[in-house]
Design a protein around this motif. Structure first.
Motif, PDB file in Angstrom:
ATOM      1  N   VAL A 232       0.839  -1.196   0.000  1.00 58.07           N
ATOM      2  CA  VAL A 232       0.000   0.000   0.000  1.00 58.07           C
ATOM      3  C   VAL A 232       0.882   1.257   0.000  1.00 58.07           C
ATOM      4  O   VAL A 232       0.565   2.245  -0.665  1.00 58.07           O
ATOM      5  N   VAL A 233       2.002   1.215   0.720  1.00 58.32           N
ATOM      6  CA  VAL A 233       2.929   2.355   0.716  1.00 58.32           C
ATOM      7  C   VAL A 233       3.411   2.630  -0.708  1.00 58.32           C
ATOM      8  O   VAL A 233       3.525   3.782  -1.130  1.00 58.32           O
ATOM      9  N   ASP A 234       3.692   1.577  -1.475  1.00 57.52           N
ATOM     10  CA  ASP A 234       4.132   1.767  -2.857  1.00 57.52           C
ATOM     11  C   ASP A 234       3.053   2.458  -3.692  1.00 57.52           C
ATOM     12  O   ASP A 234       3.345   3.380  -4.468  1.00 57.52           O
ATOM     13  N   VAL A 235       1.813   2.016  -3.553  1.00 57.99           N
ATOM     14  CA  VAL A 235       0.720   2.613  -4.325  1.00 57.99           C
ATOM     15  C   VAL A 235       0.527   4.076  -3.942  1.00 57.99           C
ATOM     16  O   VAL A 235       0.391   4.954  -4.805  1.00 57.99           O
ATOM     17  N   VAL A 236       0.531   4.368  -2.649  1.00 54.98           N
ATOM     18  CA  VAL A 236       0.351   5.753  -2.202  1.00 54.98           C
ATOM     19  C   VAL A 236       1.521   6.617  -2.665  1.00 54.98           C
ATOM     20  O   VAL A 236       1.341   7.779  -3.052  1.00 54.98           O
ATOM     21  N   SER A 237       2.737   6.060  -2.650  1.00 58.77           N
ATOM     22  CA  SER A 237       3.901   6.813  -3.136  1.00 58.77           C
ATOM     23  C   SER A 237       3.720   7.188  -4.599  1.00 58.77           C
ATOM     24  O   SER A 237       4.029   8.317  -5.011  1.00 58.77           O
ATOM     25  N   ALA A 238       3.212   6.259  -5.404  1.00 54.42           N
ATOM     26  CA  ALA A 238       2.973   6.558  -6.820  1.00 54.42           C
ATOM     27  C   ALA A 238       1.906   7.635  -6.985  1.00 54.42           C
ATOM     28  O   ALA A 238       2.030   8.523  -7.840  1.00 54.42           O
ATOM     29  N   LEU A 239       0.866   7.585  -6.175  1.00 54.90           N
ATOM     30  CA  LEU A 239      -0.165   8.626  -6.226  1.00 54.90           C
ATOM     31  C   LEU A 239       0.431   9.992  -5.910  1.00 54.90           C
ATOM     32  O   LEU A 239       0.094  11.002  -6.535  1.00 54.90           O
ATOM     33  N   ARG A 240       1.337  10.031  -4.952  1.00 56.47           N
ATOM     34  CA  ARG A 240       1.974  11.307  -4.601  1.00 56.47           C
ATOM     35  C   ARG A 240       2.849  11.808  -5.754  1.00 56.47           C
ATOM     36  O   ARG A 240       2.866  13.005  -6.068  1.00 56.47           O
ATOM     37  N   VAL A 241       3.603  10.911  -6.365  1.00 51.02           N
ATOM     38  CA  VAL A 241       4.527  11.312  -7.434  1.00 51.02           C
ATOM     39  C   VAL A 241       3.775  11.924  -8.610  1.00 51.02           C
ATOM     40  O   VAL A 241       4.210  12.934  -9.186  1.00 51.02           O
ATOM     41  N   ILE A 242       2.632  11.339  -8.993  1.00 47.89           N
ATOM     42  CA  ILE A 242       1.919  11.860 -10.164  1.00 47.89           C
ATOM     43  C   ILE A 242       1.075  13.082  -9.820  1.00 47.89           C
ATOM     44  O   ILE A 242       0.554  13.741 -10.710  1.00 47.89           O
ATOM     45  N   SER A 243       0.964  13.384  -8.509  1.00 50.85           N
ATOM     46  CA  SER A 243       0.151  14.535  -8.097  1.00 50.85           C
ATOM     47  C   SER A 243       0.977  15.733  -7.688  1.00 50.85           C
ATOM     48  O   SER A 243       0.554  16.877  -7.872  1.00 50.85           O
ATOM     49  N   ASP A 244       2.175  15.502  -7.132  1.00 57.53           N
ATOM     50  CA  ASP A 244       2.941  16.588  -6.513  1.00 57.53           C
ATOM     51  C   ASP A 244       4.400  16.526  -6.956  1.00 57.53           C
ATOM     52  O   ASP A 244       5.107  15.569  -6.630  1.00 57.53           O
TER      53      ASP A 244
END
Length: 425
Positions: A232-244
């Motif tokens: 889940v940390v990996d998925v959330v990290s990817a969400l952060r990268v494409i957003s910020d």
């Protein structure tokens, strides 16, 4: 002392007025003022809610009781509560409200009392242990609470207690115990389910790891615990990268992880490139000293953006001089990562659950989870991801915007707070 607390409360109230904000208690107090000042509002609510059940009444505060009594006194109203389960005293709740229910809601100060003492889920020995723990609380209870009783035909049950010197030893003991119980029941033809209860979420992953080592299927419930599982940390990290574009730490986790396995030397070169780009304009000309000074004084990031630097690498040929600090393999892996994140950024308008599934595919989490047993059996890790998506669906059902920014803000809050602590909601 009390004087210090009073001063803090006054200053807190002053700061709220200065900033134009309110908290939960202000909302309740405001509702009480409206009800007292406008009888028609109270009449309308009484007409709408003719029978009222006040659950968990031990957790109401004085102002909440005043509001409820103003609305529903002398109507068909019942309160259900247990003074031994009062956990909101820190925010003004008082189990004493149970003892004052009749005075607050009945015109003659009288109200019948009923006891719900039979436990329909626990064995006899579990209830014996519970009654022993609760006995010292009886003298301070605002209402009488008799001992819990077992249901007809309840099994005797077993209660075991253990104390270990560290969390890892405790987690191993729990996993070993559950493995033994599960095996014994399987030999008798019985299936087994169970639960591990936590006061705080910070140790959940360590217990989950211990269960994984013993081959026990499990699932972490609740967003707070899920946010600490590696997949889940990996998925959330990817969400952060494409957003910020400032989410450099999240990017580093993914670049250094199993999907790309980029080494320390290339990560250092990427950081140096981000700093270099921050000192140059879009034509790669050095910024004039006065422009650079204005950027510093305006709070600009002198270190640049690792995400912007990654995007820049994708657009440049191998022989560009600024790429000399990278290894050949590092350049190719960075370009691949940049292309993946660019594609995910283009897909950001997708429904969030679909975007999460796309991230799983692009990060090859299904392959990684199958190959890396240190993260636990792949099926268990997959269950954690499905549970995470379920939590996201709950948020999206209540959020009007459904935006990625709002979702990440919600996840940030869940990471900062321990969801097992009392919440003002």
């Amino acid at each position: 002392g009390l004087g210090v607390l009073t001063g803090l409360a006054r200053e807190y109230d002053r700061q709220k007025r200065r900033r134009g904000v309110i908290d939960f208690s202000d909302q309740v107090a405001g509702a009480l003022r409206i009800v007292r000042g406008h009888p028609a509002v109270a009449a309308e609510l009484r007409e709408r809610y003719r029978v009222v059940l006040l659950d968990e009444y031990q957790d109401t505060s004085v102002v909440q009781t005043d509001l409820l009594a103003e609305l529903f006194a002398s109507t068909a109203v019942m309160a259900v509560g247990d003074p031994h389960q009062s956990i909101y005293g820190w925010r003004g709740a008082s189990a004493g409200n149970l003892g004052g229910f009749a005075a607050a809601f009945s015109s003659d100060g009288e109200a019948p009392t009923y006891s719900l003492l039979t436990s329909w889920r626990n064995s006899r020995r579990v209830l014996d242990a519970a009654n022993a723990l609760l006995k010292p609380l009886a003298s301070g209870s605002p209402v009488r609470v008799d001992a819990l009783q077992a249901r007809p035909g309840a099994p005797s049950g077993v209660v075991e207690a253990a104390f270990d010197l560290d969390v890892d030893a405790e987690a191993e003991r729990v996993a070993s115990w559950f493995s033994r119980v599960r095996a014994d029941r399987a030999a008798a033809g019985d299936s087994t389910t169970g639960a591990v209860l936590f006061r705080a979420k910070k140790h959940m992953v360590r217990f989950a790891d211990a269960l994984s080592r013993h081959g026990i299927p499990h699932r972490i419930l609740g967003l707070g615990g899920l946010l600490s599982t590696p997949e889940v940390v990996d998925v959330v990290s990817a969400l952060r990268v494409i957003s910020d574009p400032r989410a450099g730490s999240a990017l580093i986790r993914l670049l250094a992880g199993p999907r790309w396995s980029i080494g320390l030397a290339d990560l250092r070169a990427l950081a140096a490139l981000s700093r270099r780009l921050a000192r140059h304009d879009s034509a790669l000309q050095a910024l004039s000293p006065d422009v650079a000074d204005r950027m510093r004084r305006s709070g600009g990031d002198e270190g640049g953006s690792l995400i912007d630097a990654l995007d820049w690498v994708l657009r440049q040929p191998d022989d560009h001089g600024w790429l000399d600090g990278f290894t050949g393999a590092g350049r190719e892996r960075l370009r691949d990562a940049a292309a993946v994140f660019a594609g995910l950024r283009r897909a950001v308008g997708m429904p969030v659950p679909d975007l999460v599934r796309l991230i799983e595919i692009e990060l090859r989490l299904d392959i990684e989870l199958s190959a890396n047993e240190t993260r636990g059996p792949a099926r268990i890790a997959g269950d954690q991801l499905r549970a995470f998506v379920d939590e996201l669906q709950g948020f999206l059902a209540t959020d009007d915007s459904g935006s990625l920014t709002a979702l990440l803000a919600w996840l940030d809050r869940a990471e900062r707070l321990d969801e097992f602590a009392p919440r003002t909601e």
